[in-house]
Write an enzyme that holds these catalytic residues in place. Structure first.
Site, PDB file in Angstrom:
ATOM      1  N   LYS A  79       9.881  27.732  38.964  1.00 42.44           N
ATOM      2  CA  LYS A  79      11.215  28.341  38.874  1.00 42.44           C
ATOM      3  C   LYS A  79      11.148  29.087  37.374  1.00 42.44           C
ATOM      4  O   LYS A  79      10.458  28.787  36.503  1.00 42.44           O
ATOM      5  CB  LYS A  79      12.142  27.206  38.380  1.00 42.44           C
ATOM      6  CG  LYS A  79      13.680  27.644  38.416  1.00 42.44           C
ATOM      7  CD  LYS A  79      14.467  26.304  38.232  1.00 42.44           C
ATOM      8  CE  LYS A  79      16.039  26.847  38.143  1.00 42.44           C
ATOM      9  NZ  LYS A  79      16.915  25.604  37.976  1.00 42.44           N
ATOM     10  N   SER A 162      20.852  25.891  41.385  1.00 36.59           N
ATOM     11  CA  SER A 162      20.406  27.154  40.875  1.00 36.59           C
ATOM     12  C   SER A 162      18.729  27.069  41.214  1.00 36.59           C
ATOM     13  O   SER A 162      18.334  28.404  41.265  1.00 36.59           O
ATOM     14  CB  SER A 162      20.519  27.275  39.403  1.00 36.59           C
ATOM     15  OG  SER A 162      19.533  26.139  38.789  1.00 36.59           O
ATOM     16  N   SER A 186      21.262  21.122  40.411  1.00 35.44           N
ATOM     17  CA  SER A 186      20.440  22.199  40.916  1.00 35.44           C
ATOM     18  C   SER A 186      18.859  22.123  41.540  1.00 35.44           C
ATOM     19  O   SER A 186      18.371  23.045  41.924  1.00 35.44           O
ATOM     20  CB  SER A 186      19.958  23.285  39.673  1.00 35.44           C
ATOM     21  OG  SER A 186      21.167  23.937  39.263  1.00 35.44           O
TER      22      SER A 186
HETATM   23  N1  GLN Z   1      25.899  24.039  39.954  1.00 35.23           N
HETATM   24  C1  GLN Z   1      25.887  23.447  38.749  1.00 35.23           C
HETATM   25  C2  GLN Z   1      26.170  24.497  37.553  1.00 35.23           C
HETATM   26  O1  GLN Z   1      26.542  25.591  38.174  1.00 35.23           O
HETATM   27  C3  GLN Z   1      24.614  22.985  38.287  1.00 35.23           C
HETATM   28  C4  GLN Z   1      23.474  23.757  37.703  1.00 35.23           C
HETATM   29  C5  GLN Z   1      22.249  23.122  37.419  1.00 35.23           C
HETATM   30  O2  GLN Z   1      22.146  22.012  37.713  1.00 35.23           O
HETATM   31  N2  GLN Z   1      21.419  23.758  36.666  1.00 35.23           N
HETATM   32  O3  GLN Z   1      26.531  24.173  36.384  1.00 35.23           O
END
Ligand code: GLN
Length: 494
Positions: A79, A162, A186
């Site tokens: 990532k 994400s 995410s």
């Molecule tokens: N979707 C969640 C957010 O937007 C979690 C994102 C994540 O875990 N990095 O904060």
């Protein structure tokens, strides 16, 4: 060669150990798959030269009798939130333009030292803020799955977020595994949307050093793979105490793959009643019930439990995470990293750089975060959210006095079309309704691909365990995986 991309990490390691193929051959097959699937936009930076170099080193090590273990010679994706020495690291943001770290994150160092072969850096929501991989400066990632009905025919779907690029790469057979990070879901939600396994370890299990920070009290690295066993192998390498991260836990890392097949006889599985939501698709409810039956059939006992503060987890998360983000992102000032947009004064340069460098979602979070931390609102929002967080952790602690693991759905829907929910942040935030509570409590949790919806799209089930009890989590996950027998592949993969 194409079948090489369809192997699991475990099978690929065995194949190399037996001399059936080399890491170089395995890597070339994956580099070709990466080129063929460029349309998915799963990678921000492809690093085939680094991959081939590391593959050759792995083959040389093996020939000399020094192979390092299961991850040696395995092509993986990283990532683009993990700093990689000399390789562009963007966090999906314009503001990090041209940023080539002079150091390597602890987790990717451990993977590299174990012989893993980096194919490239995967696309993600900007600074990992999002649930659909649509906030990336580098454009959305396409889910390799295509759905039918429900207005989805022929449409490109989101891979979740994400860690959307990592999930798409693993699902599309471009990488055998990938690193992700999970702050509120995410790793788990994109795993659910793409039909793969995603594991968020206990907060503190993996070092955060060298990972671009979003919300430091929640961020945690973990693996995305196609099987539970592969996740166990990858986590064994990724985990461990690191003096450079004071929140990493000084506790021993077991071989997570060792106890996987011990079964779930006598295991107590809690079913949190607050996770039944009004309006949740009946298919998800049915899969959840099916998951309970799968575990019961193997000798586990399922019992209802209550986590009374569940409904406050999402609102509290959307105060705590932006508060920490606003503070973490203060460092992007046009001086220390990446993009600089000129201004007549220093202040104007800061404003112009941040105005141009951050996308809408990141700006929204910085504004919310600054607001909830400001004098006068700090007690009303931030402190209150922290108190709620303690209550959520207490709910879990009490539940785990009665049960060993919890079973829930991973996400309230299957993958949706690119473009949907984009102008409705609250609808987007609801994706995390089942993943955020475990994040707030710092607990290990995993998503397992468990079935397909009526439109042919994958759905995941989530297991949550006690702090640092990834072994029980993985053992229950292996049982669920065996019963689910999920072997569907996205169209065109493999
Ligand atoms: N979707 C969640 C957010 O937007 C979690 C994102 C994540 O875990 N990095 O904060």
């Amino acid at each position: 060669m194409s079948t090489l991309t369809d192997l699991t990490i475990t099978a690929a390691a065995a194949g190399m150990a037996k001399g059936y193929f080399t890491s170089e051959e395995l890597t070339i097959a994956h580099v070709e798959a990466m080129e063929q699937a460029a349309d998915l936009n799963a990678f921000i930076t492809e690093t085939p030269e680094i991959a081939l170099e590391r593959a050759k080193e792995s083959d040389a090590r093996r020939a000399a009798g020094n192979a390092q273990g299961t991850m040696d010679g395995i092509p993986i994706a990283v990532k683009d939130l993990f700093c990689t020495e000399g390789v562009l690291t963007t966090a999906g943001s314009h503001i990090l333009d041209g940023f080539r770290p002079t150091y390597e994150s602890t987790v990717t160092t451990k993977l590299r030292d174990a012989g893993a072969v980096m194919l490239g850096k995967t696309n993600l929501d900007e600074f990992a803020m999002g649930s659909a991989n649509i906030t990336s400066y580098y454009g959305p990632v396409k889910n390799p799955w295509k759905g039918q009905g429900d207005g989805k025919d022929g449409k490109d779907l989101v891979p979740g977020g994400s860690s959307g690029g990592s999930a798409a790469a693993v699902a599309a057979r471009i990488a055998l595994g990938a690193t992700g990070t999970d702050t509120g879901g995410s790793i788990r939600q994109p795993a659910s949307f793409t039909g793969i396994v995603g594991l968020k370890p206990t907060y503190g299990r993996c070092s955060r050093w060298g990972i671009v920070a979003f919300a430091s009290s929640l961020d945690q690295a973990g693996p995305l793979t196609r099987t539970v066993e592969d996740a166990a192998h990858m986590l064994t390498v990724m985990a461990g105490h690191d003096a450079k991260d004071s929140t990493s836990a000084p506790i021993a890392v077991p071989d997570f793959a060792a106890g996987l097949n011990a079964g779930v006889k006598g295991l107590k599985v809690g079913i949190p009643k607050e996770y039944t939501l009004d309006g949740m698709p009946s298919e998800i409810q049915a899969l959840w019930t099916q998951g309970m039956d799968w575990l019961k059939d193997q000798g586990a006992e399922c019992a209802p439990v209550s986590l009374p503060h569940t409904k406050y987890a999402l609102p509290a998360y959307y105060i705590v995470a932006p508060a920490e983000a606003s503070s973490n992102l203060a460092r992007y000032d046009g001086v220390r990293y990446g993009l600089r947009v000129a201004g007549d004064s220093l202040d104007e340069m800061y404003e112009a750089t941040r105005g141009e460098g951050f996308g809408d979602e990141v700006r929204r979070r910085v504004l919310i975060g600054t607001y909830v931390l400001s004098a006068g609102y700090y007690d009303a929002y931030y402190i209150k959210a922290q108190r709620v967080r303690t209550l959520i952790a207490e709910d879990f602690r009490k539940a785990f006095e009665q049960v060993d693991v919890l079973l829930t759905p991973t996400a309230p829907s299957a993958a949706f079309a690119i473009g949907e929910k984009m102008d409705d942040p609250v609808a987007m935030y609801l994706n995390d309704v089942f993943t955020v509570p475990a994040s707030m409590a710092g607990l290990p949790a995993i998503s397992i691909p468990a079935g397909l919806d009526s439109g042919g799209l994958p759905l995941g089930l989530q297991l949550i365990a006690k702090p640092f009890d990834e072994e029980t989590l993985l053992r229950a996950a292996a049982a669920l995986e065996a019963a689910a027998g999920f072997d569907a592949k996205p169209g065109g993969a493999g």
